[in-house]
Design a protein around this motif. Sequence first.
Motif, PDB file in Angstrom:
ATOM      1  N   MET A  31       0.841  -1.184   0.000  1.00 32.92           N
ATOM      2  CA  MET A  31       0.000   0.000   0.000  1.00 32.92           C
ATOM      3  C   MET A  31       0.883   1.244   0.000  1.00 32.92           C
ATOM      4  N   THR A  32       1.233   1.723  -1.147  1.00 26.25           N
ATOM      5  CA  THR A  32       2.160   2.833  -1.253  1.00 26.25           C
ATOM      6  C   THR A  32       1.598   3.924  -2.137  1.00 26.25           C
ATOM      7  N   THR A  33       2.129   5.125  -1.920  1.00 22.21           N
ATOM      8  CA  THR A  33       1.770   6.246  -2.782  1.00 22.21           C
ATOM      9  C   THR A  33       2.430   6.070  -4.128  1.00 22.21           C
ATOM     10  N   LYS A  34       1.673   6.313  -5.187  1.00 25.03           N
ATOM     11  CA  LYS A  34       2.190   6.066  -6.528  1.00 25.03           C
ATOM     12  C   LYS A  34       2.190   7.333  -7.379  1.00 25.03           C
ATOM     13  N   ASP A  35       3.271   7.491  -8.195  1.00 27.29           N
ATOM     14  CA  ASP A  35       3.232   8.507  -9.231  1.00 27.29           C
ATOM     15  C   ASP A  35       2.246   8.043 -10.282  1.00 27.29           C
ATOM     16  N   PHE A  36       1.496   8.976 -10.845  1.00 24.63           N
ATOM     17  CA  PHE A  36       0.378   8.580 -11.704  1.00 24.63           C
ATOM     18  C   PHE A  36       0.279   9.497 -12.897  1.00 24.63           C
ATOM     19  N   ALA A  37      -0.014   8.905 -14.066  1.00 26.61           N
ATOM     20  CA  ALA A  37      -0.193   9.692 -15.282  1.00 26.61           C
ATOM     21  C   ALA A  37      -1.614  10.219 -15.358  1.00 26.61           C
ATOM     22  N   PRO A  38      -1.806  11.413 -15.936  1.00 29.98           N
ATOM     23  CA  PRO A  38      -3.111  12.065 -15.931  1.00 29.98           C
ATOM     24  C   PRO A  38      -4.118  11.459 -16.880  1.00 29.98           C
ATOM     25  N   VAL A  39      -4.933  10.540 -16.387  1.00 26.47           N
ATOM     26  CA  VAL A  39      -5.995   9.962 -17.200  1.00 26.47           C
ATOM     27  C   VAL A  39      -7.317  10.214 -16.504  1.00 26.47           C
ATOM     28  N   SER A  40      -8.305  10.708 -17.228  1.00 25.70           N
ATOM     29  CA  SER A  40      -9.591  11.036 -16.641  1.00 25.70           C
ATOM     30  C   SER A  40     -10.492   9.821 -16.567  1.00 25.70           C
ATOM     31  N   SER A  41     -11.683  10.022 -15.970  1.00 27.55           N
ATOM     32  CA  SER A  41     -12.607   8.926 -15.781  1.00 27.55           C
ATOM     33  C   SER A  41     -13.168   8.399 -17.088  1.00 27.55           C
ATOM     34  N   ASP A  42     -13.130   9.211 -18.153  1.00 22.49           N
ATOM     35  CA  ASP A  42     -13.677   8.723 -19.415  1.00 22.49           C
ATOM     36  C   ASP A  42     -12.579   8.359 -20.407  1.00 22.49           C
TER      37      ASP A  42
ATOM     38  N   MET B 293      -3.389   8.917   6.927  1.00 19.96           N
ATOM     39  CA  MET B 293      -3.676   8.171   8.147  1.00 19.96           C
ATOM     40  C   MET B 293      -4.509   6.928   7.832  1.00 19.96           C
ATOM     41  N   LEU B 294      -5.472   7.094   6.933  1.00 17.84           N
ATOM     42  CA  LEU B 294      -6.294   5.953   6.519  1.00 17.84           C
ATOM     43  C   LEU B 294      -5.452   4.906   5.793  1.00 17.84           C
ATOM     44  N   GLU B 295      -4.429   5.377   5.086  1.00 20.40           N
ATOM     45  CA  GLU B 295      -3.521   4.442   4.421  1.00 20.40           C
ATOM     46  C   GLU B 295      -2.747   3.621   5.454  1.00 20.40           C
ATOM     47  N   LYS B 296      -2.337   4.270   6.532  1.00 18.87           N
ATOM     48  CA  LYS B 296      -1.550   3.580   7.555  1.00 18.87           C
ATOM     49  C   LYS B 296      -2.349   2.473   8.239  1.00 18.87           C
ATOM     50  N   ILE B 297      -3.666   2.682   8.354  1.00 16.44           N
ATOM     51  CA  ILE B 297      -4.485   1.642   8.997  1.00 16.44           C
ATOM     52  C   ILE B 297      -5.160   0.755   7.946  1.00 16.44           C
ATOM     53  N   ARG B 298      -4.669   0.829   6.715  1.00 17.75           N
ATOM     54  CA  ARG B 298      -5.045  -0.071   5.623  1.00 17.75           C
ATOM     55  C   ARG B 298      -6.508   0.050   5.176  1.00 17.75           C
ATOM     56  N   LEU B 299      -7.070   1.235   5.349  1.00 17.66           N
ATOM     57  CA  LEU B 299      -8.407   1.490   4.812  1.00 17.66           C
ATOM     58  C   LEU B 299      -8.341   2.178   3.449  1.00 17.66           C
ATOM     59  N   ALA B 300      -7.231   2.866   3.191  1.00 21.50           N
ATOM     60  CA  ALA B 300      -6.990   3.514   1.896  1.00 21.50           C
ATOM     61  C   ALA B 300      -5.678   2.986   1.328  1.00 21.50           C
ATOM     62  N   TYR B 301      -5.598   2.906   0.017  1.00 21.45           N
ATOM     63  CA  TYR B 301      -4.387   2.400  -0.616  1.00 21.45           C
ATOM     64  C   TYR B 301      -4.298   2.918  -2.051  1.00 21.45           C
ATOM     65  N   ASP B 302      -3.155   2.678  -2.681  1.00 19.20           N
ATOM     66  CA  ASP B 302      -2.897   3.133  -4.055  1.00 19.20           C
ATOM     67  C   ASP B 302      -3.113   4.634  -4.211  1.00 19.20           C
ATOM     68  N   LEU B 303      -2.526   5.401  -3.296  1.00 16.67           N
ATOM     69  CA  LEU B 303      -2.619   6.851  -3.387  1.00 16.67           C
ATOM     70  C   LEU B 303      -1.847   7.338  -4.613  1.00 16.67           C
ATOM     71  N   LYS B 304      -2.485   8.139  -5.434  1.00 11.21           N
ATOM     72  CA  LYS B 304      -1.863   8.634  -6.663  1.00 11.21           C
ATOM     73  C   LYS B 304      -1.390  10.075  -6.458  1.00 11.21           C
TER      74      LYS B 304
END
Length: 368
Positions: A1-12, A306-317
């Motif tokens: 569960m790590t923060t990731k660099d992310f390319a700009p792609v929209s929802s569509d 904080m949510l990432e640390k307690i494993r409720l959030a993940y794949d932070l971009k």
Amino acid sequence: MTTKDFAPVSSDGARENNIVDTLIESTMVKNPHVPARVIGTDYTYRRKIVWKNAIGFLILHILAVWGFFIFVRGGVSLKTLLWISVILFLSGEGVTIGAHRLYSHKSFSATPLLRAFLLLCHTIAGQNSMYIWCRDHRLHHRYSDTDADPHNSKRGFFFSHIGWLMSRKHPYVLEMGKRIDMSDLEADWMVMFQKKYYYPLYVIFALFIPVWVPIQYFGETFWNSLLVCYFFRYCYQLNGTWLVNSAAHLYGTRPYDKNFQPVESWFVSLLCFGEGWHNYHHAFPWDYKTAELPTHINISAVVIRMLEKIRLAYDLKTAPPEMVAERIMRTGDGTHHVFGNEEAKAAVTAIGPLHPLNPSYTTKHKPL
């Protein structure tokens, strides 16, 4: 569960929120009542007022002002004030973390437990269903500050703040709103459950429980609890969210992209848990921070980590630093605190208190 660099792609599937592309692309609408042209802002278009909405918001604000005076005169107990603060925080994060950063932009992933909790908090905020909130926000990014933007700031502060909710939608908003890809939310049973039962859920969680608890446990009168814990609290939060659409599109600097209408506003960020760093957000909308700096007046970003640390959030971009720096040098207005230049910073005029990373509310840039 790590923060990731992310390319700009929209929802569509296209690069999200490139207003330059939006204004030059040949996006022709098929509605016969809408002239086929590139979408911009037609200042001759006259909107029709929806009087029931206008009168409703007027009454809502009058009662909120009444509640405010009870609040400032000490008409409710300390326990009730703490209760209001908890409700404001949870419902605010339901909007900023839930509706905005998670569901609209998918800037991080969340466990089912966290998604359910954020949907509940968003319901307390009372800003329509998650589905409609995200559809309007994705439309806002896709056609930012044009007639297809539900709260086009080119129409001025009042319209982008609240006027858009008092008038009929522009035909472009209706037409382009149908083209926004919402398949991800439509596949989420919790989102669709909230959409289907939004109004009874709203009555229970946004009105009944916030008002009933102080009456039952803190000894408040019905009217004081209703006016302070519902009307004042609700209006305060609504106007805080609306400032992101209005003030954060009009009064500030544009260090990341001077071609975008949105600006950097520390004041809006202070009120809205970090949502006011809006020029950055429109330049890098997939970044979970909605800002370059992870902890600078950005409570929501801190909470997400904080949510990432307690494993409720993940794949932070997040946007890679070199990408941010390149964007600043290429398209920024020169006011960035590190990569800016003295000439651009000297051209800034200040209204209100100064801030080292966002030196003013207004600049001398020509209106876009």
